[in-house]
Design a protein around this motif. Structure first.
Motif, PDB file in Angstrom:
ATOM      1  N   LYS A  92      61.754 -29.327 -14.531  1.00 27.29           N
ATOM      2  CA  LYS A  92      61.628 -30.246 -15.508  1.00 27.29           C
ATOM      3  C   LYS A  92      62.234 -29.926 -16.579  1.00 27.29           C
ATOM      4  CE  LYS A  92      56.994 -30.322 -15.182  1.00 27.29           C
ATOM      5  NZ  LYS A  92      55.803 -30.802 -15.397  1.00 27.29           N
ATOM      6  N   LEU A  93      62.446 -28.674 -16.876  1.00 30.36           N
ATOM      7  CA  LEU A  93      63.221 -28.300 -18.257  1.00 30.36           C
ATOM      8  C   LEU A  93      64.568 -28.290 -18.158  1.00 30.36           C
ATOM      9  CD1 LEU A  93      62.577 -26.583 -20.964  1.00 30.36           C
ATOM     10  CD2 LEU A  93      62.921 -24.647 -19.638  1.00 30.36           C
ATOM     11  N   GLN A  94      64.928 -28.646 -19.411  1.00 30.50           N
ATOM     12  CA  GLN A  94      66.668 -29.025 -19.519  1.00 30.50           C
ATOM     13  C   GLN A  94      67.020 -28.232 -20.923  1.00 30.50           C
ATOM     14  OE1 GLN A  94      67.585 -33.159 -19.142  1.00 30.50           O
ATOM     15  NE2 GLN A  94      67.610 -33.179 -17.108  1.00 30.50           N
ATOM     16  N   ILE A  95      67.906 -27.326 -20.712  1.00 33.07           N
ATOM     17  CA  ILE A  95      68.484 -26.514 -21.946  1.00 33.07           C
ATOM     18  C   ILE A  95      69.863 -26.847 -22.281  1.00 33.07           C
ATOM     19  CG2 ILE A  95      68.545 -24.619 -23.161  1.00 33.07           C
ATOM     20  CD1 ILE A  95      66.092 -23.516 -21.502  1.00 33.07           C
ATOM     21  N   HIS A  96      70.302 -27.414 -23.083  1.00 32.65           N
ATOM     22  CA  HIS A  96      71.792 -27.661 -23.542  1.00 32.65           C
ATOM     23  C   HIS A  96      72.097 -26.567 -24.333  1.00 32.65           C
ATOM     24  CE1 HIS A  96      75.734 -29.572 -24.049  1.00 32.65           C
ATOM     25  NE2 HIS A  96      75.457 -30.462 -23.354  1.00 32.65           N
ATOM     26  N   PRO A  97      72.954 -25.512 -24.227  1.00 36.64           N
ATOM     27  CA  PRO A  97      73.435 -24.547 -24.837  1.00 36.64           C
ATOM     28  C   PRO A  97      74.220 -24.961 -26.307  1.00 36.64           C
ATOM     29  CG  PRO A  97      73.756 -24.059 -22.699  1.00 36.64           C
ATOM     30  CD  PRO A  97      73.359 -25.323 -22.688  1.00 36.64           C
ATOM     31  N   THR A  98      75.072 -25.959 -26.155  1.00 35.83           N
ATOM     32  CA  THR A  98      76.051 -26.252 -27.153  1.00 35.83           C
ATOM     33  C   THR A  98      75.356 -27.299 -28.091  1.00 35.83           C
ATOM     34  OG1 THR A  98      77.884 -26.470 -25.358  1.00 35.83           O
ATOM     35  CG2 THR A  98      78.153 -27.521 -27.495  1.00 35.83           C
ATOM     36  N   LEU A  99      74.507 -27.997 -27.740  1.00 36.15           N
ATOM     37  CA  LEU A  99      73.777 -29.044 -28.432  1.00 36.15           C
ATOM     38  C   LEU A  99      72.392 -28.386 -29.049  1.00 36.15           C
ATOM     39  CD1 LEU A  99      74.213 -32.450 -26.954  1.00 36.15           C
ATOM     40  CD2 LEU A  99      75.700 -31.326 -28.852  1.00 36.15           C
ATOM     41  N   ARG A 100      72.042 -27.490 -28.428  1.00 36.14           N
ATOM     42  CA  ARG A 100      70.860 -26.738 -28.626  1.00 36.14           C
ATOM     43  C   ARG A 100      69.710 -27.574 -28.489  1.00 36.14           C
ATOM     44  NH1 ARG A 100      70.651 -21.476 -30.621  1.00 36.14           N
ATOM     45  NH2 ARG A 100      72.684 -20.455 -30.886  1.00 36.14           N
ATOM     46  N   GLN A 101      69.587 -28.337 -27.312  1.00 36.16           N
ATOM     47  CA  GLN A 101      68.790 -29.423 -27.175  1.00 36.16           C
ATOM     48  C   GLN A 101      67.949 -28.894 -25.909  1.00 36.16           C
ATOM     49  OE1 GLN A 101      71.055 -32.884 -26.197  1.00 36.16           O
ATOM     50  NE2 GLN A 101      71.170 -33.496 -28.233  1.00 36.16           N
ATOM     51  N   VAL A 102      66.478 -29.228 -26.081  1.00 36.08           N
ATOM     52  CA  VAL A 102      65.586 -28.638 -25.151  1.00 36.08           C
ATOM     53  C   VAL A 102      64.614 -30.173 -24.672  1.00 36.08           C
ATOM     54  CG1 VAL A 102      63.655 -27.329 -24.572  1.00 36.08           C
ATOM     55  CG2 VAL A 102      65.507 -26.573 -25.952  1.00 36.08           C
ATOM     56  N   ARG A 103      64.602 -30.245 -23.197  1.00 38.49           N
ATOM     57  CA  ARG A 103      63.675 -31.333 -23.043  1.00 38.49           C
ATOM     58  C   ARG A 103      62.932 -30.993 -21.859  1.00 38.49           C
ATOM     59  NH1 ARG A 103      66.058 -36.108 -25.393  1.00 38.49           N
ATOM     60  NH2 ARG A 103      64.480 -37.476 -23.820  1.00 38.49           N
ATOM     61  N   VAL A 104      61.753 -31.471 -21.717  1.00 36.28           N
ATOM     62  CA  VAL A 104      60.727 -31.478 -20.577  1.00 36.28           C
ATOM     63  C   VAL A 104      60.625 -32.886 -20.148  1.00 36.28           C
ATOM     64  CG1 VAL A 104      58.570 -30.674 -19.748  1.00 36.28           C
ATOM     65  CG2 VAL A 104      59.540 -29.341 -21.544  1.00 36.28           C
ATOM     66  N   GLY A 105      61.338 -32.888 -18.885  1.00 34.64           N
ATOM     67  CA  GLY A 105      61.355 -34.406 -18.627  1.00 34.64           C
ATOM     68  C   GLY A 105      62.060 -35.239 -19.591  1.00 34.64           C
ATOM     69  N   ASN A 106      61.328 -36.068 -19.923  1.00 40.86           N
ATOM     70  CA  ASN A 106      62.226 -37.334 -20.891  1.00 40.86           C
ATOM     71  C   ASN A 106      61.744 -36.616 -22.327  1.00 40.86           C
ATOM     72  OD1 ASN A 106      63.587 -38.957 -19.156  1.00 40.86           O
ATOM     73  ND2 ASN A 106      61.452 -40.048 -18.562  1.00 40.86           N
ATOM     74  N   ARG A 107      61.002 -35.793 -22.515  1.00 41.94           N
ATOM     75  CA  ARG A 107      60.228 -35.406 -23.666  1.00 41.94           C
ATOM     76  C   ARG A 107      61.095 -34.309 -24.565  1.00 41.94           C
ATOM     77  NH1 ARG A 107      56.317 -31.372 -25.498  1.00 41.94           N
ATOM     78  NH2 ARG A 107      56.246 -30.848 -23.392  1.00 41.94           N
ATOM     79  N   PRO A 108      61.648 -34.781 -25.878  1.00 38.55           N
ATOM     80  CA  PRO A 108      62.565 -33.921 -26.506  1.00 38.55           C
ATOM     81  C   PRO A 108      61.639 -32.811 -27.056  1.00 38.55           C
ATOM     82  CG  PRO A 108      62.376 -35.860 -27.782  1.00 38.55           C
ATOM     83  CD  PRO A 108      61.567 -35.985 -26.078  1.00 38.55           C
ATOM     84  N   ILE A 109      62.154 -31.568 -27.399  1.00 38.83           N
ATOM     85  CA  ILE A 109      61.603 -30.310 -27.802  1.00 38.83           C
ATOM     86  C   ILE A 109      62.158 -29.990 -28.973  1.00 38.83           C
ATOM     87  CG2 ILE A 109      60.421 -28.260 -27.415  1.00 38.83           C
ATOM     88  CD1 ILE A 109      59.161 -30.360 -25.532  1.00 38.83           C
ATOM     89  N   GLU A 110      61.735 -29.890 -30.210  1.00 39.09           N
ATOM     90  CA  GLU A 110      62.394 -29.514 -31.421  1.00 39.09           C
ATOM     91  C   GLU A 110      62.061 -27.968 -31.402  1.00 39.09           C
ATOM     92  OE1 GLU A 110      64.258 -30.704 -33.460  1.00 39.09           O
ATOM     93  OE2 GLU A 110      64.344 -32.621 -32.409  1.00 39.09           O
ATOM     94  N   THR A 111      62.815 -27.135 -31.393  1.00 37.16           N
ATOM     95  CA  THR A 111      62.936 -25.490 -31.519  1.00 37.16           C
ATOM     96  C   THR A 111      63.751 -25.058 -32.720  1.00 37.16           C
ATOM     97  OG1 THR A 111      64.652 -25.252 -30.114  1.00 37.16           O
ATOM     98  CG2 THR A 111      62.729 -25.359 -28.989  1.00 37.16           C
TER      99      THR A 111
END
Length: 259
Positions: free
Chosen positions: A124-143
């Motif tokens: 369920k975890l998605q990490i986008h290296p370029t945009l530095r975006q993290v999501r768990v399912g449909n929930r965005p995670i601020e890091t």
């Protein structure tokens, strides 16, 4: 895309970009830009903001993200150089040709797609290296920047055990770290791990191997419960594996040339 500016002509600019197939929205302050830039694939920044120094905003966004970024500067050559040094990928002089901006946007996005590493997906975890975006399912995670780098490093090799010394070298940039990590450095890692667990919504994502380091738990991605720490046997070894030693007035006229 996100346009950061507080000058006249933004409405016309957005309409023009939409005619060329881009989706755009604008914010007027640096605080709004910092809060929302992660939701977009490119940021356009007027360096002449009223509430915030535009170059400082560029630096802050670049420190937090690798998102493609174009600055809008006056004709002074120095300002354009400073914009590039502040992290902009390109800089456009105001006022400009509409067609020039569209061409520069297209070129920038093509380069970003070519150079961008693929998004990392683990369950369920998605990490986008370029945009530095993290999501768990449909929930965005601020890091924070270091939280992102730590999570990406662990998740890129799920199951691998990372020693504290290795994390300090690869995430915090320490040149040389002995196997015996200082208590202060150790608390820094623990604080970041604890924060990530809270933000991800479960302690199961990152496993502590007592006395050694941390590993990412691929089982958590399947929704299977897992203890926060490795169970220990009577002989002091892990229940699964024995721990190894730590080794704008932007546009005068949207479609007109500058005079």
């Amino acid at each position: 895309m996100l346009i950061v500016g507080d000058c006249e002509g933004l409405t016309e600019m957005i309409r023009d970009l939409e005619r060329h197939g881009f989706e755009a929205e604008s914010v007027a302050t640096g605080a709004e830009a910092m809060a929302s830039h992660r939701e977009h694939d490119v940021v356009l920044i007027d360096l002449d903001l009223k509430d915030f120094d535009g170059l400082t905003l560029c630096r802050q966004i670049r420190n937090a993200s690798d998102i493609p970024m174009i600055g809008f500067a006056c004709s002074a050559a120095l300002e354009r150089v400073l914009a590039l040094e502040a992290g902009c990928d390109d800089c456009v002089v105001k006022p400009y040709y509409s067609r020039e901006l569209v061409a520069r946007l297209g070129a920038l996005l093509r380069r970003a797609r070519v150079l961008s590493p693929p998004a990392l997906t683990v369950g369920k975890l998605q990490i986008h290296p370029t945009l530095r975006q993290v999501r768990v399912g449909n929930r965005p995670i601020e890091t924070t920047r270091k939280e992102f780098e730590l999570l990406h490093l662990l998740a890129a090799e799920p199951g691998k055990l990372f020693s504290r010394a290795e994390l300090l070298r690869r995430v915090w940039g320490y040149d040389a770290v002995s196997a015996d990590v200082t208590s202060l450095a150790g608390r820094t890692i623990d604080t970041h791990v604890s924060s990530l667990r809270k933000k991800l919504g479960s302690p199961d994502w990152i496993i502590t191997v007592r006395g050694v380091g941390f590993r990412f738990n691929r089982e958590a991605t399947r929704g299977e419960p897992c203890p926060d720490k490795e169970p220990a046997r009577a002989n002091g070894t892990s229940g699964r594996h024995a721990p190894r030693p730590p080794s704008h007035g932007l546009l005068r006229e949207v479609n007109s040339a500058p005079q």
